[in-house]
Design an enzyme around this catalytic site. Structure first.
Site, PDB file in Angstrom:
ATOM      1  N   CYS A  16       0.836  -1.187   0.000  1.00  0.00           N
ATOM      2  CA  CYS A  16       0.000   0.000   0.000  1.00  0.00           C
ATOM      3  C   CYS A  16       0.876   1.244   0.000  1.00  0.00           C
ATOM      4  CB  CYS A  16      -0.899   0.019   1.237  1.00  0.00           C
ATOM      5  SG  CYS A  16      -2.084  -1.323   1.304  1.00  0.00           S
ATOM      6  N   GLY A  44      -0.134   0.056  -5.198  1.00  0.00           N
ATOM      7  CA  GLY A  44      -1.454  -0.535  -5.041  1.00  0.00           C
ATOM      8  C   GLY A  44      -2.423  -0.030  -6.077  1.00  0.00           C
ATOM      9  N   ASN A 119       0.029   1.276   6.036  1.00  0.00           N
ATOM     10  CA  ASN A 119       0.775   0.348   5.193  1.00  0.00           C
ATOM     11  C   ASN A 119       1.509  -0.630   6.093  1.00  0.00           C
ATOM     12  OD1 ASN A 119       3.840   0.583   3.246  1.00  0.00           O
ATOM     13  ND2 ASN A 119       2.251  -0.972   3.161  1.00  0.00           N
ATOM     14  N   GLY A 120       1.286  -1.928   5.877  1.00  0.00           N
ATOM     15  CA  GLY A 120       1.971  -2.942   6.671  1.00  0.00           C
ATOM     16  C   GLY A 120       1.016  -4.020   7.135  1.00  0.00           C
ATOM     17  N   TYR A 263      12.104  -4.526  -5.356  1.00  0.00           N
ATOM     18  CA  TYR A 263      10.934  -4.505  -6.244  1.00  0.00           C
ATOM     19  C   TYR A 263       9.912  -3.419  -5.962  1.00  0.00           C
ATOM     20  CZ  TYR A 263       6.344  -5.744  -8.076  1.00  0.00           C
ATOM     21  OH  TYR A 263       5.122  -5.680  -8.661  1.00  0.00           O
TER      22      TYR A 263
END
Length: 487
Positions: A16, A44, A119-120, A263
């Site tokens: 995210c 995302g 995020n996470g 990535y």
């Protein structure tokens, strides 16, 4: 962000992205938030959302789709003005709960309202949720983001301020979380004590403070990068200025997800002081050192394999070339309606440049191999384009363990490296040779020393307690997504 619904196991997917804006004077922040989220779109593509705070009045718009689909111009204009904005982009999911799980989350509580983007993944989400439900909390989503929000609200019952409530909540939260939170009067950013996920801050010439998952979003809104938040740091911005709380800092060893550099992040971003592009080039140079081969050309699989391919070419002396052209008009969420179209759909997204590979010995660089299905189709395209030899080099070690911190890597039994040797995998995907980056070198992507990375998915060990047997299944059913490079 962990989805508790049943999910079909597929492949590795994106993270995210979170964004926060604080303006010293009232203005139209929604367009700026749009630009920032657009820059984070790679993190995302399932949904997007913005919450605009105008003197405690929250105007929220969140929906399933890409940023430009969720926010046409008339929608941005309708959001009006404000001094605080919180934004979020979410990775791809399946199932009927997609829309209700979009973020930012808006919570009404006795002290006012709160908007939060996360995020996470928490590793103790199940236990926290049970405890909250036993005290009367009613959940409206299936995400652990709502668990975080309710934990903060519970702490606010006794905490003297929203920042103190966030700090108290962090004593209970375990796992990965980068947060951007709006109260009626403040914008707050927080990063977990391990620093699993990135979070940075910058400032515009007009005094606006910006928080974002990556520095590329700061560039998109005209902000100058100032610094990354420290692992465990809480930063609060209001009309009184900026306050930094480092009481949670230094409690844990730094464990940035190394796959952010390999990535997830955009190559033009800087994460914890490291250029993502240069880190990927360094990975390619290490690959050339570890797995040399006689070849005519080095090519990368777009997009994250390109910089690593450049690094391999520089270190090996083998010429670099753009071996593929990528269709810019098909996003990662492109879904073919029939099986036959799905089988040939890779040709629509990625096509080899015959003149660069025909009759040549090719070194092919990609970021990862999860199950081997997608890279096998990519290799078939190169064979059809006339490549004489294909030597694949992967800028990450083999995946051997699931991730519990926000990267939905398949359970261990679905990872190809756990069932086949490197030579067997090479035969399965159809290459003449295969080489992975070593665990020793992956932790040196930003320099000769390990500056603090999580490598659990590569067998480096989990830095935290992981979910127990009764909690594990929901973490091992990855949210699906479509990605043309890396599997």
């Amino acid at each position: 962000m962990n989805d508790l619904t049943q999910r079909q196991p597929r492949h590795l997917h994106e993270e995210c992205g979170v964004l926060g804006l604080y303006a010293p004077t009232r203005g139209e922040l929604a367009p700026l938030a749009y630009y920032g989220l657009y820059a984070l779109q790679h993190r995302g593509q399932e949904s997007a959302g913005i919450v605009l705070n105008d003197d405690g009045c929250f105007n929220a718009w969140c929906d399933v789709g890409l940023v430009n689909e969720v926010f046409p111009r008339e929608r941005l204009e309708a959001m009006g003005q404000g001094t605080i904005a919180v934004g979020h982009v979410r990775y791809a999911t399946t199932g009927s709960d997609r829309k209700r799980n979009v973020q930012p989350i808006v919570i009404n509580h006795f002290k006012g309202r709160m908007a939060m983007a996360h995020n996470g993944n928490l590793t103790n989400s199940f236990r926290l949720r049970q405890a909250l439900e036993e005290r009367g909390s009613i959940f409206h989503t299936t995400t652990d983001s709502e668990v975080i929000a309710y934990t903060i609200v519970q702490a606010r019952l006794t905490a003297p301020s929203i920042e103190a409530a966030v700090s108290a909540a962090m004593d209970k939260l375990e796992g990965a979380y980068s947060l951007v939170i709006s109260s009626p009067t403040k914008l707050i950013a927080a990063r977990d004590p391990y620093g699993f996920r990135p979070l940075c801050m910058g400032r515009r010439a007009d005094g606006m403070v910006v928080f974002a998952s990556e520095s590329c979003a700061l560039d998109a809104v005209g902000a100058v990068f100032e610094r990354d938040l420290l692992p465990g740091e809480i930063v609060s911005v209001s009309h009184r200025g900026m306050v930094c709380d480092t009481s949670h800092c230094g409690q844990r060893p730094k464990k940035l997800c190394v796959f952010e550099l390999i990535y997830f992040a955009r190559p033009d971003s800087v994460i914890d002081g490291a250029s993502v592009s240069l880190a990927r080039q360094r990975a390619g140079a290490f690959l050339a050192q570890e797995h040399p081969v006689e070849a005519d050309v080095v090519i990368g699989v777009p997009d994250s394999g390109l910089d690593a391919a450049l690094g391999y070419a520089k270190a090996s002396g083998i010429p670099y070339a753009m071996g593929f052209t990528k269709n810019k008009y098909i996003g990662r969420t492109f879904i073919s309606p029939t099986q036959s179209m799905r089988e040939t759909g890779v040709n629509l997204k990625l096509n080899p440049i015959r003149a660069e590979v025909e009759g040549k010995r090719v070194v092919l660089i990609d970021d990862s191999i999860v199950r081997g299905t997608t890279c096998r189709r990519t290799i078939q395209l190169l064979r059809q384009a006339g490549a004489r030899e294909i030597h694949m080099r992967v800028s990450a070690p083999p995946f051997v363990a699931p991730c519990f911190y926000g990267t939905d890597i398949d359970s261990a039994d679905k990872l190809i490296a756990n069932h086949h040797t490197t030579e067997e995998i090479a035969d399965i995907i159809g290459v003449d040779s295969l080489g992975y980056l070593s665990l020793e070198h992956v932790v040196q992507l930003t320099g000769p020393e390990n500056t603090g990375f999580c490598t659990a998915c590569f067998g480096g060990g989990y830095p935290t307690e992981i979910p127990g047997p009764g909690e594990k299944d929901r973490f091992e059913q990855p949210i699906g997504r479509n990605k043309s490079d890396g599997e």
